[in-house]
Design a protein around this motif. Structure first.
Motif, PDB file in Angstrom:
ATOM      1  N   ASN A 196       0.744  -1.074   0.052  1.00  0.00           N
ATOM      2  CA  ASN A 196       0.313  -0.206  -0.093  1.00  0.00           C
ATOM      3  C   ASN A 196       0.820   1.502  -0.219  1.00  0.00           C
ATOM      4  O   ASN A 196       0.950   1.701   1.194  1.00  0.00           O
ATOM      5  CB  ASN A 196      -0.723   0.070   1.331  1.00  0.00           C
ATOM      6  CG  ASN A 196      -1.932  -1.133   1.558  1.00  0.00           C
ATOM      7  OD1 ASN A 196      -3.206  -0.972   0.081  1.00  0.00           O
ATOM      8  ND2 ASN A 196      -1.555  -1.968   2.250  1.00  0.00           N
ATOM      9  N   PRO A 197       1.901   1.474  -1.160  1.00  0.00           N
ATOM     10  CA  PRO A 197       2.265   2.560  -1.023  1.00  0.00           C
ATOM     11  C   PRO A 197       1.396   3.947  -1.398  1.00  0.00           C
ATOM     12  O   PRO A 197      -0.310   3.644  -1.456  1.00  0.00           O
ATOM     13  CB  PRO A 197       2.802   2.473  -2.320  1.00  0.00           C
ATOM     14  CG  PRO A 197       1.978   1.648  -3.231  1.00  0.00           C
ATOM     15  CD  PRO A 197       1.519   0.976  -2.246  1.00  0.00           C
ATOM     16  N   THR A 198       1.851   5.487  -0.954  1.00  0.00           N
ATOM     17  CA  THR A 198       1.296   6.769  -0.575  1.00  0.00           C
ATOM     18  C   THR A 198       1.501   6.620  -1.707  1.00  0.00           C
ATOM     19  O   THR A 198       2.179   6.998  -2.055  1.00  0.00           O
ATOM     20  CB  THR A 198       1.108   7.151   0.734  1.00  0.00           C
ATOM     21  OG1 THR A 198       2.579   7.441   0.323  1.00  0.00           O
ATOM     22  CG2 THR A 198       0.998   6.563   2.153  1.00  0.00           C
ATOM     23  N   ARG A 199       0.735   7.656  -2.284  1.00  0.00           N
ATOM     24  CA  ARG A 199       0.146   8.327  -2.875  1.00  0.00           C
ATOM     25  C   ARG A 199       1.022  10.390  -3.080  1.00  0.00           C
ATOM     26  O   ARG A 199       2.443  10.398  -4.722  1.00  0.00           O
ATOM     27  CB  ARG A 199      -0.845   9.348  -3.339  1.00  0.00           C
ATOM     28  CG  ARG A 199      -0.034  10.709  -4.756  1.00  0.00           C
ATOM     29  CD  ARG A 199      -1.700  11.539  -5.733  1.00  0.00           C
ATOM     30  NE  ARG A 199      -2.832  10.377  -5.759  1.00  0.00           N
ATOM     31  CZ  ARG A 199      -2.636  10.818  -7.699  1.00  0.00           C
ATOM     32  NH1 ARG A 199      -1.348  11.043  -7.448  1.00  0.00           N
ATOM     33  NH2 ARG A 199      -3.179  10.058  -8.084  1.00  0.00           N
ATOM     34  N   GLU A 200       2.097   9.876  -1.679  1.00  0.00           N
ATOM     35  CA  GLU A 200       3.315  11.032  -2.112  1.00  0.00           C
ATOM     36  C   GLU A 200       4.767  10.006  -1.682  1.00  0.00           C
ATOM     37  O   GLU A 200       5.274  10.330  -3.015  1.00  0.00           O
ATOM     38  CB  GLU A 200       3.065  11.477  -0.281  1.00  0.00           C
ATOM     39  CG  GLU A 200       4.631  12.208  -0.022  1.00  0.00           C
ATOM     40  CD  GLU A 200       4.129  13.502  -0.402  1.00  0.00           C
ATOM     41  OE1 GLU A 200       5.524  14.531  -1.874  1.00  0.00           O
ATOM     42  OE2 GLU A 200       3.529  14.643  -0.726  1.00  0.00           O
ATOM     43  N   GLN A 201       4.321   8.593  -1.551  1.00  0.00           N
ATOM     44  CA  GLN A 201       5.876   7.890  -2.208  1.00  0.00           C
ATOM     45  C   GLN A 201       5.826   7.933  -3.882  1.00  0.00           C
ATOM     46  O   GLN A 201       7.191   7.791  -4.112  1.00  0.00           O
ATOM     47  CB  GLN A 201       5.385   6.598  -1.367  1.00  0.00           C
ATOM     48  CG  GLN A 201       5.534   7.141   0.586  1.00  0.00           C
ATOM     49  CD  GLN A 201       5.293   5.861   1.428  1.00  0.00           C
ATOM     50  OE1 GLN A 201       4.484   4.620   0.622  1.00  0.00           O
ATOM     51  NE2 GLN A 201       5.626   5.404   2.836  1.00  0.00           N
TER      52      GLN A 201
END
Length: 690
Positions: A196-201
């Protein structure tokens, strides 16, 4: 005296070479654990006996190779002193007892130290690290507060190809251009959740890809290089920078998307591996393992390019539909090209040259014809794929005016794209995959460049039956299949010697050579389960780069020198350093070939090696430096008084994370491991290897 090399264990011994499973995941999308993308049954080297007289008229006979069974797992090598001390018999066999100019240093002993190890009498410094600010307004690196906006103004991640260009009028300064091949999210972000990577990452990763241009300044007393932040020529190119598509496929229906119905504008460049510097002052960058960024593919052409049918490792398709082939089927056709970048013009739009074909470009190196037309060599870094060259029909102009620069930026849009077909001069029955030498005493032969398509100002013409010109330039692998190009063991960097014109092809390895249902050995790829790789030396007919005929021989067959299935251009094997998995190559001012390695399978870290290509010391190979834990050697530049290398993916070892680092390079314990560029020089200020 022989010393055993320490062996490195990994959590997954099935991974090819010395790579960790983490490297395979993030660098190439586990390419070696997917089905080979090339299922064709092309003819192989050795199927036809070449005309030996014709071949030998093109190149002198090489020294006899002594090659036998493939290497085992235990390795021992000469200690460093032995590699520079020759007895009377060895001196007679190898020529003068003094090393070739440029290689007069005590070789580094292979090791597993978590540092960059250089020869005695040499010093080093870190020129620039991932995250260091290079643009005006960019803040200092703070891994706990990183954003996409800050990363876009900082030096990118996993530097690969390097180019150093002059800066007239700025004494002691040069312009460094670097590729940023890919990102290691688990080593970049604390607490990274792979599922579940974040959009920021994801957006930080987009900004960490691409290219960097940064001015560097030398300390004339020491040889140290340091970055000059906020210089007006400093620039970042990322995965969201606008690119212009040029050449015969520009505007093709195959390149049109919902965001770009013209098929001429692309956002970003991905997985830039090696590259080249042009005689007209620009840099070329090969988009290599671009396939891993795109998911949900269903077409046969996608399979030939290794694009997966499911989701991707980084899951970018969840944040931008252009990475979802099911939603944007043509976006993937806009990657896999050679990118040209003008570092002297910060306002310029980088270009993707479709005339050089679409595949996993490892490099793009240039040699000019006698009348000034550029010839570009490039390898397709995949098991059983091909190597190519492009011959321009336009001549380079000299000068610095805008009109001249614009003309030169169009040189790679018109000309003919070729693929290589090699023929051995020994019967196929003599090439049995064990490394046993054929009866003529050498692995060599002749070859031809087969034309695929020609681009002109008025249009393009296909030379491949059943394919249009646009299809050839977009599905170049399929064109190579159709004309029977020679399947190679991962052709990576290709470099013509600036002194002799001979072309050197690094073939890294191929664990599937000779496997059930896969292509067997041939004279240019003579070992089954080829885990150490080799270097091929190619001589264009009449030494003209535009020629369609060439001769070839194996210059180096890599591995443990104790293994009889290795060869160092005839130089005594007890006087050389061990080398495995050649990747990038470069030349020093004296014509020596320098080789960096990727995934060495000798139980030691990767490194940089110099080898003489001419004279009585031809084949004398010496290790110049080694990498930190988990790192690959990339982008070597060999100047008279300085060597530069990119230290790529340090700490990329199975199980490593920000919280559990496998390396403390370059800044020591408690600091984030960071890819970086390193400069090396002689402590006494004299020339390298003199």
């Amino acid at each position: 005296m022989r010393i055993p090399l320490p062996l490195i264990s990994t959590s997954n011994g099935s991974h090819p070479g010395g790579r960790s499973a983490m490297t395979c995941r993030f660098r190439c999308g586990d390419a070696c654990f997917h089905e080979v993308p090339n299922p064709t049954a092309n003819p192989y080297v050795g199927d036809v006996i070449a005309d030996a007289l014709s071949r030998r008229s093109m190149m002198r006979a090489a020294a006899v190779v002594t090659v036998a069974a493939a290497a085992g797992t235990a390795v021992s090598v000469p200690e460093a002193k032995a590699a520079t001390t020759t007895g009377e018999a060895a001196a007679k066999a190898a020529g003068s007892g003094r090393a070739a100019r440029g290689l007069r240093f005590n070789p580094v002993v292979p090791n597993t130290a978590d540092t960059v190890t250089v020869p005695d009498g040499y010093q080093q410094n870190v020129v620039i690290r991932w995250g260091e600010p290079i643009l005006r307004g960019a803040p200092a690196f703070d891994p706990d507060h990183q954003t996409a906006a800050t990363q876009a103004g900082q030096f990118g991640y996993n530097c690969d190809f390097l180019s150093l260009l002059p800066l007239p009028g700025e004494r002691g300064k040069q312009l460094l251009v670097a590729n940023h091949e890919y990102t290691d999210e688990v080593l970049m972000f604390a607490g990274y959740d792979e599922a579940n990577p974040t959009r920021e990452q994801v957006e930080i990763a987009w900004a960490a890809h691409g290219l960097s241009a940064v001015v560097v300044e030398e300390d004339r007393r020491t040889g140290k290089l340091t970055a000059v932040p906020r210089h007006h020529l400093n620039r970042r190119v990322t995965a969201t920078t606008e690119f212009r598509v040029t050449g015969p496929a520009a505007g093709s229906d195959l390149l049109k998307t919902s965001a770009d119905p013209t098929g001429t504008k692309v956002l970003g460049t991905l997985n830039n591996c090696s590259g080249g510097t042009t005689p007209w002052g620009t840099t070329l960058h090969g988009e290599e393992n671009f396939n891993q960024y795109f998911g949900n593919a269903t077409r046969a052409t996608d399979k030939r390019y290794g694009i997966g049918t499911g989701g991707t490792e980084r899951k970018w398709e969840l944040f931008d539909k252009r990475f979802d082939v099911a939603q944007e089927p043509n976006e993937v056709h806009r990657f896999g090209y050679v990118v040209e970048f003008d570092p002297y013009d910060p306002s310029s739009t980088p270009r993707k040259h479709t005339a050089l074909g679409r595949f996993k470009h490892e490099a793009a190196t240039v040699r000019l014809t006698a009348d000034g037309r550029p010839v570009v060599y490039s390898g397709d870094d995949e098991r059983f794929d091909y190597f190519y060259k492009f011959v321009s029909s336009k001549r380079m102009k000299h000068g610095t005016s805008r009109a001249v620069r614009e003309h030169n930026l169009s040189l790679l849009d018109e000309g003919t794209l070729y693929v290589a077909k090699l023929t051995g001069d020994s019967p196929a029955i003599e090439i049995d995959g064990t490394g046993k030498l054929p009866s003529d005493g050498e692995f060599d032969g002749s070859g031809e460049w087969i034309p695929l398509a020609t681009a002109t100002a008025k249009g393009a013409v296909s030379h491949v039956d059943g394919m249009t010109a646009e299809e050839v330039f977009v599905f170049t692998r399929l064109a190579g299949d159709k004309v029977g190009a020679t399947k190679m063991d991962r052709p990576e960097d290709i470099e013509p010697s600036p002194l002799t014109g001979k072309v050197y092809v690094a073939l890294t390895n191929n664990k599937d050579r000779g496997a059930t249902g896969k292509a067997g050995p041939d004279e240019a790829n003579p070992r089954n389960s080829n885990k150490h790789g080799h270097v091929l030396e190619l001589t264009e007919r009449w030494n003209r780069p535009e020629s369609t005929r060439f001769a070839w021989s194996l210059f180096l067959v890599a591995g443990d020198p104790n293994d009889p299935a290795t060869y160092f251009a005839g130089f005594p094997k007890d006087k050389v350093s061990p080398i495995s998995c050649p990747d990038n190559v470069a030349f020093d001012p004296y014509g020596n070939l320098w080789i960096s390695t990727d995934g060495a399978q000798l139980g030691v870290h990767d490194g940089l090696f110099g080898v003489a290509t001419r004279g009585s010391r031809r084949g004398e190979l010496k290790q110049f430096l080694t990498m930190p834990a988990g790192a690959e050697t990339c982008g070597p530049i060999i100047q008279e008084r300085r060597v530069l290398v990119a230290v790529q993916h340090p700490g990329e070892i199975d199980g490593a994370s920000v919280e559990n680092p496998a390396s403390t390079w370059p800044d020591g314990p408690g600091k984030l491991v960071r890819p970086a560029v390193v400069a090396v020089w002689r402590a006494d200020g004299c020339a390298i290897g003199s």
